[in-house]
Design a protein around this motif. Structure first.
Motif, PDB file in Angstrom:
ATOM      1  N   ALA A 246       9.031  46.477   4.959  1.00  0.00           N
ATOM      2  CA  ALA A 246      10.228  46.151   4.181  1.00  0.00           C
ATOM      3  C   ALA A 246      10.953  44.960   4.799  1.00  0.00           C
ATOM      4  N   ALA A 247      11.058  44.935   6.131  1.00  0.00           N
ATOM      5  CA  ALA A 247      11.697  43.814   6.812  1.00  0.00           C
ATOM      6  C   ALA A 247      10.861  42.543   6.650  1.00  0.00           C
ATOM      7  N   TYR A 248       9.541  42.669   6.754  1.00  0.00           N
ATOM      8  CA  TYR A 248       8.634  41.529   6.581  1.00  0.00           C
ATOM      9  C   TYR A 248       8.762  40.944   5.179  1.00  0.00           C
ATOM     10  N   ALA A 249       8.799  41.795   4.182  1.00  0.00           N
ATOM     11  CA  ALA A 249       8.871  41.342   2.791  1.00  0.00           C
ATOM     12  C   ALA A 249      10.162  40.583   2.500  1.00  0.00           C
ATOM     13  N   GLU A 250      11.239  40.939   3.180  1.00  0.00           N
ATOM     14  CA  GLU A 250      12.512  40.239   2.975  1.00  0.00           C
ATOM     15  C   GLU A 250      12.434  38.770   3.365  1.00  0.00           C
ATOM     16  N   GLU A 251      11.583  38.445   4.336  1.00  0.00           N
ATOM     17  CA  GLU A 251      11.457  37.064   4.790  1.00  0.00           C
ATOM     18  C   GLU A 251      10.070  36.492   4.494  1.00  0.00           C
ATOM     19  N   PHE A 252       9.356  37.100   3.563  1.00  0.00           N
ATOM     20  CA  PHE A 252       7.988  36.701   3.239  1.00  0.00           C
ATOM     21  C   PHE A 252       7.943  35.249   2.788  1.00  0.00           C
ATOM     22  N   SER A 253       7.030  34.483   3.397  1.00  0.00           N
ATOM     23  CA  SER A 253       6.971  33.053   3.102  1.00  0.00           C
ATOM     24  C   SER A 253       5.569  32.580   2.710  1.00  0.00           C
ATOM     25  N   LEU A 254       4.659  33.487   2.448  1.00  0.00           N
ATOM     26  CA  LEU A 254       3.283  33.090   2.154  1.00  0.00           C
ATOM     27  C   LEU A 254       2.941  33.131   0.664  1.00  0.00           C
ATOM     28  N   ALA A 255       3.933  33.341  -0.182  1.00  0.00           N
ATOM     29  CA  ALA A 255       3.674  33.350  -1.618  1.00  0.00           C
ATOM     30  C   ALA A 255       3.089  32.008  -2.031  1.00  0.00           C
ATOM     31  N   GLY A 256       2.075  32.054  -2.870  1.00  0.00           N
ATOM     32  CA  GLY A 256       1.450  30.832  -3.352  1.00  0.00           C
ATOM     33  C   GLY A 256       0.336  30.311  -2.462  1.00  0.00           C
ATOM     34  N   LEU A 257       0.096  30.960  -1.327  1.00  0.00           N
ATOM     35  CA  LEU A 257      -0.991  30.544  -0.446  1.00  0.00           C
ATOM     36  C   LEU A 257      -2.306  30.696  -1.190  1.00  0.00           C
ATOM     37  N   LYS A 258      -3.130  29.679  -1.142  1.00  0.00           N
ATOM     38  CA  LYS A 258      -4.407  29.705  -1.856  1.00  0.00           C
ATOM     39  C   LYS A 258      -5.385  30.657  -1.155  1.00  0.00           C
ATOM     40  N   PRO A 259      -6.311  31.273  -1.904  1.00  0.00           N
ATOM     41  CA  PRO A 259      -7.253  32.225  -1.303  1.00  0.00           C
ATOM     42  C   PRO A 259      -8.410  31.561  -0.562  1.00  0.00           C
ATOM     43  N   LEU A 260      -8.462  30.238  -0.544  1.00  0.00           N
ATOM     44  CA  LEU A 260      -9.530  29.526   0.146  1.00  0.00           C
ATOM     45  C   LEU A 260      -9.231  29.407   1.638  1.00  0.00           C
ATOM     46  N   ALA A 261     -10.265  29.302   2.447  1.00  0.00           N
ATOM     47  CA  ALA A 261     -10.106  29.063   3.880  1.00  0.00           C
ATOM     48  C   ALA A 261      -9.797  27.578   4.068  1.00  0.00           C
ATOM     49  N   ALA A 262      -8.548  27.249   4.295  1.00  0.00           N
ATOM     50  CA  ALA A 262      -8.108  25.854   4.337  1.00  0.00           C
ATOM     51  C   ALA A 262      -8.839  25.030   5.390  1.00  0.00           C
ATOM     52  N   ARG A 263      -9.241  25.660   6.479  1.00  0.00           N
ATOM     53  CA  ARG A 263      -9.973  24.936   7.531  1.00  0.00           C
ATOM     54  C   ARG A 263     -11.464  25.283   7.512  1.00  0.00           C
ATOM     55  N   GLY A 264     -11.897  25.959   6.456  1.00  0.00           N
ATOM     56  CA  GLY A 264     -13.317  26.208   6.252  1.00  0.00           C
ATOM     57  C   GLY A 264     -13.961  27.187   7.223  1.00  0.00           C
ATOM     58  N   LEU A 265     -13.185  27.930   7.956  1.00  0.00           N
ATOM     59  CA  LEU A 265     -13.707  28.796   9.016  1.00  0.00           C
ATOM     60  C   LEU A 265     -13.787  30.252   8.578  1.00  0.00           C
ATOM     61  N   ALA A 266     -14.917  30.875   8.889  1.00  0.00           N
ATOM     62  CA  ALA A 266     -15.017  32.333   8.846  1.00  0.00           C
ATOM     63  C   ALA A 266     -15.154  32.775  10.292  1.00  0.00           C
ATOM     64  N   LEU A 267     -14.337  33.728  10.686  1.00  0.00           N
ATOM     65  CA  LEU A 267     -14.345  34.263  12.041  1.00  0.00           C
ATOM     66  C   LEU A 267     -14.772  35.720  11.990  1.00  0.00           C
ATOM     67  N   VAL A 268     -15.839  36.041  12.712  1.00  0.00           N
ATOM     68  CA  VAL A 268     -16.280  37.426  12.850  1.00  0.00           C
ATOM     69  C   VAL A 268     -15.850  37.861  14.237  1.00  0.00           C
ATOM     70  N   THR A 269     -14.945  38.821  14.314  1.00  0.00           N
ATOM     71  CA  THR A 269     -14.463  39.286  15.604  1.00  0.00           C
ATOM     72  C   THR A 269     -14.267  40.795  15.582  1.00  0.00           C
TER      73      THR A 269
END
Length: 176
Positions: free
Chosen positions: A22-45
């Motif tokens: 609930a606290a996180y959602a009040e300051e949520f700033s990632l709306a509109g972020l594209k679903p693509l990997a912007a730096r082209g990286l897949a990380l398996v960890t």
């Protein structure tokens, strides 16, 4: 577990995480972020809670697709997800990143894990494959080859391995 057992969590069991959300959602700033990997990286960890994948690699939300499982192993499900990530989500390189002091690399075999869980908790887990391997670098080498030679992934897809040190925070490339 029998069908007549109630598996509903006790009231309040998840209040801490829902309250934090609930606290996180009040300051949520990632709306509109594209679903693509912007730096082209897949990380398996690994799923280990000592690993902060974005921070340790200088990434931001949206930069990479992060695949986590016990031991950072390249399972069939990991390969399935990498195929989707490469063709649909902008991934053009893969880093496989296990870590030091990993429980999945400290046991001799899946049988040892099954025995431990049965002995300590009375649960027979032999229907599951845990992909344990106490030769961590050998397992990493095997997993990198699985990606490099998968028939549905592009030939020449850059694939690298590294080891994260949970005591220093350093990521050391592993030349295999």
């Amino acid at each position: 577990m029998s069908e007549d057992q109630d598996t509903t969590p006790a009231p309040g069991t998840f209040d801490d995480v829902f309250g934090a959300n609930a606290a996180y959602a009040e300051e949520f700033s990632l709306a509109g972020l594209k679903p693509l990997a912007a730096r082209g990286l897949a990380l398996v960890t690994c799923m280990d809670s000592r690993i902060e994948p974005l921070d340790m690699l200088g990434l931001e939300p949206g930069d990479a697709k992060i695949l986590r499982n016990a031991g950072a192993r390249v399972t069939d499900d990991t390969l399935r997800t990498l195929v989707l990530a490469v063709y649909l989500l902008g991934v053009d390189r893969v880093l496989v990143l296990p870590h030091t002091r990993c429980k999945m690399a400290s046991v001799a075999s899946d049988d040892a894990v099954h025995d431990l869980i049965l002995e300590e908790h009375g649960v027979d887990t032999r229907s599951l494959e845990f992909h344990t391997d106490n030769d961590q670098l050998g397992a990493l080498r095997h997993d990198l080859e699985r990606i490099r030679h998968h028939p549905l992934l592009p030939q020449g897809l850059p694939v690298a391995g590294a080891l994260y040190d949970v005591d220093t925070g350093r990521v050391d490339p592993v030349d295999l």
